[in-house]
Write a protein that holds these residues in place. Structure first.
Motif, mmCIF file in Angstrom:
data_model
loop_
_atom_site.group_PDB
_atom_site.id
_atom_site.type_symbol
_atom_site.label_atom_id
_atom_site.label_comp_id
_atom_site.label_asym_id
_atom_site.label_seq_id
_atom_site.Cartn_x
_atom_site.Cartn_y
_atom_site.Cartn_z
ATOM 1 N N THR A 170 0.761 -1.039 -0.218
ATOM 2 C CA THR A 170 -0.153 0.092 -0.034
ATOM 3 C C THR A 170 0.880 1.175 0.133
ATOM 4 O O THR A 170 0.729 2.231 -0.687
ATOM 5 C CB THR A 170 -1.086 -0.133 1.208
ATOM 6 N N GLY A 171 1.972 1.069 0.523
ATOM 7 C CA GLY A 171 2.967 2.365 0.707
ATOM 8 C C GLY A 171 3.441 2.590 -0.839
ATOM 9 O O GLY A 171 3.444 3.693 -1.296
ATOM 10 N N ARG A 172 3.788 1.613 -1.567
ATOM 11 C CA ARG A 172 4.146 1.767 -2.771
ATOM 12 C C ARG A 172 3.102 2.553 -3.689
ATOM 13 O O ARG A 172 3.015 3.243 -4.629
ATOM 14 C CB ARG A 172 4.508 0.662 -3.649
ATOM 15 N N ILE A 173 2.016 2.104 -3.527
ATOM 16 C CA ILE A 173 0.574 2.656 -4.165
ATOM 17 C C ILE A 173 0.191 4.031 -3.639
ATOM 18 O O ILE A 173 0.287 5.015 -4.658
ATOM 19 C CB ILE A 173 -0.780 1.670 -4.026
ATOM 20 N N VAL A 230 -5.750 -2.198 -2.776
ATOM 21 C CA VAL A 230 -5.966 -2.641 -3.871
ATOM 22 C C VAL A 230 -7.012 -1.531 -4.584
ATOM 23 O O VAL A 230 -6.894 -1.237 -5.567
ATOM 24 C CB VAL A 230 -6.487 -4.142 -4.074
ATOM 25 N N ASP A 231 -8.036 -1.033 -3.714
ATOM 26 C CA ASP A 231 -8.984 -0.293 -4.123
ATOM 27 C C ASP A 231 -8.084 1.017 -4.534
ATOM 28 O O ASP A 231 -8.671 1.707 -5.610
ATOM 29 C CB ASP A 231 -9.867 0.387 -2.856
ATOM 30 N N LEU A 232 -7.110 1.359 -3.737
ATOM 31 C CA LEU A 232 -6.514 2.490 -4.072
ATOM 32 C C LEU A 232 -5.690 2.430 -5.501
ATOM 33 O O LEU A 232 -5.661 3.326 -6.462
ATOM 34 C CB LEU A 232 -5.343 2.976 -2.889
ATOM 35 N N ALA A 233 -5.074 1.372 -5.622
ATOM 36 C CA ALA A 233 -4.480 0.767 -6.983
ATOM 37 C C ALA A 233 -5.378 1.010 -7.915
ATOM 38 O O ALA A 233 -4.948 1.566 -9.153
ATOM 39 C CB ALA A 233 -3.568 -0.249 -6.758
ATOM 40 N N VAL A 234 -6.630 0.333 -7.934
ATOM 41 C CA VAL A 234 -7.390 0.290 -9.071
ATOM 42 C C VAL A 234 -7.802 1.928 -9.360
ATOM 43 O O VAL A 234 -8.107 2.245 -10.483
ATOM 44 C CB VAL A 234 -8.665 -0.690 -8.820
ATOM 45 N N ALA A 235 -7.986 2.756 -8.337
ATOM 46 C CA ALA A 235 -8.701 3.983 -8.676
ATOM 47 C C ALA A 235 -7.503 4.946 -9.261
ATOM 48 O O ALA A 235 -8.077 5.872 -10.062
ATOM 49 C CB ALA A 235 -8.984 4.714 -7.085
ATOM 50 N N ILE A 236 -6.122 4.625 -8.947
ATOM 51 C CA ILE A 236 -5.232 5.556 -9.865
ATOM 52 C C ILE A 236 -4.517 4.650 -10.901
ATOM 53 O O ILE A 236 -3.551 5.301 -11.469
ATOM 54 C CB ILE A 236 -4.115 5.946 -8.863
ATOM 55 N N GLY A 237 -5.047 3.577 -11.428
ATOM 56 C CA GLY A 237 -4.598 2.832 -12.458
ATOM 57 C C GLY A 237 -3.212 2.169 -12.179
ATOM 58 O O GLY A 237 -2.552 2.150 -13.125
ATOM 59 N N GLN A 238 -3.117 1.968 -11.095
ATOM 60 C CA GLN A 238 -1.593 1.144 -10.929
ATOM 61 C C GLN A 238 -1.905 -0.096 -10.168
ATOM 62 O O GLN A 238 -1.138 -0.769 -9.379
ATOM 63 C CB GLN A 238 -0.851 2.151 -9.643
ATOM 64 N N ALA A 283 -8.910 -14.495 -13.637
ATOM 65 C CA ALA A 283 -8.872 -12.988 -13.205
ATOM 66 C C ALA A 283 -7.705 -13.151 -12.303
ATOM 67 O O ALA A 283 -7.544 -14.060 -11.509
ATOM 68 C CB ALA A 283 -10.166 -12.441 -12.589
ATOM 69 N N PRO A 284 -6.760 -11.953 -12.292
ATOM 70 C CA PRO A 284 -5.841 -11.771 -11.255
ATOM 71 C C PRO A 284 -6.363 -11.929 -9.983
ATOM 72 O O PRO A 284 -7.632 -11.673 -9.713
ATOM 73 C CB PRO A 284 -5.317 -10.594 -11.642
ATOM 74 N N ALA A 285 -5.654 -12.395 -8.950
ATOM 75 C CA ALA A 285 -6.130 -12.808 -7.607
ATOM 76 C C ALA A 285 -6.859 -11.477 -7.021
ATOM 77 O O ALA A 285 -7.616 -11.313 -6.173
ATOM 78 C CB ALA A 285 -4.793 -13.090 -6.890
ATOM 79 N N HIS A 286 -5.952 -10.273 -7.400
ATOM 80 C CA HIS A 286 -6.718 -9.031 -6.732
ATOM 81 C C HIS A 286 -8.068 -8.547 -7.330
ATOM 82 O O HIS A 286 -9.054 -8.172 -6.548
ATOM 83 C CB HIS A 286 -5.817 -7.707 -6.907
ATOM 84 N N ARG A 287 -8.386 -8.873 -8.311
ATOM 85 C CA ARG A 287 -9.589 -8.769 -9.024
ATOM 86 C C ARG A 287 -10.618 -9.871 -8.323
ATOM 87 O O ARG A 287 -11.738 -9.564 -8.127
ATOM 88 C CB ARG A 287 -9.711 -8.911 -10.647
#
Length: 184
Positions: free
Chosen positions: A14-17, A123-131, A171-175
């Protein structure tokens, strides 16, 4: 892999995101439909600070929904991550009960709940910023296994988890994890 190791991995992921979040992302929608990106990040940082205080036997300095980000969201996350990690690495961290919004839970259950918050909202944050490339899919697969073993049906209420959403089995695990908790 211990629960504390998983929490460390979730904090790092999450820090990387969070490092990739720009000012213009703050009002972006997230898979967690109740919150835009700033509200979601604030919830996550607040939770980390509250868990850190509780694990040390302290009273949190603010309420969960107060402003924890101020004018430096990345700095607020980094500070919360440091406090959170240190608190979970205390020798008695899993022995101390933690008071959550719905009541007191034993340390091991608090660790699972906290890990769920960190991974899902990360993961919510990563999806929101396209990362999505920054997501630790191995950790998400582990989290999904934990969720299946625990059963989330009693948590499928508004504001927590919605009904499971269908996604392809490959689908990828995060999805698949997001689908399991009711996010598209």
């Amino acid at each position: 892999m211990t629960m504390i190791n998983r929490i460390d991995r979730a904090i790092d992921m999450t820090g990387r995101i969070v490092k990739g979040i720009a000012a213009e992302h703050m009002s972006a929608p997230t898979p967690c439909r109740e919150w835009d990106l700033r509200e979601l990040l604030n919830h996550l940082v607040g939770g980390m600070n509250i868990f850190a205080a509780q694990l040390q036997g302290l009273t949190p300095v603010r309420d969960h929904h107060d402003d924890w980000l101020g004018t430096d969201p990345q700095g607020a996350y980094a500070e919360a991550a440091e406090l959170d990690r240190a608190a979970w690495h205390r020798p008695d961290a899993l022995e101390r009960p933690v008071r959550l919004g719905f009541g007191e839970v034993p340390g091991p259950m608090a660790a699972v709940i906290h890990l769920t918050e960190l991974v899902v909202h990360g993961v919510d944050l990563a999806v929101a910023i396209g990362q999505e490339g920054l997501v630790d899919d191995r950790l998400c697969a582990e989290m999904l296994t934990i969720m299946h073993e625990m059963g989330l049906e009693s948590f499928r209420v508004p504001g927590m988890f919605g009904p499971e959403v269908e996604v392809p089995a490959d689908a990828p695990a995060h999805r698949r994890m997001l689908a399991y908790v009711g996010r598209a």
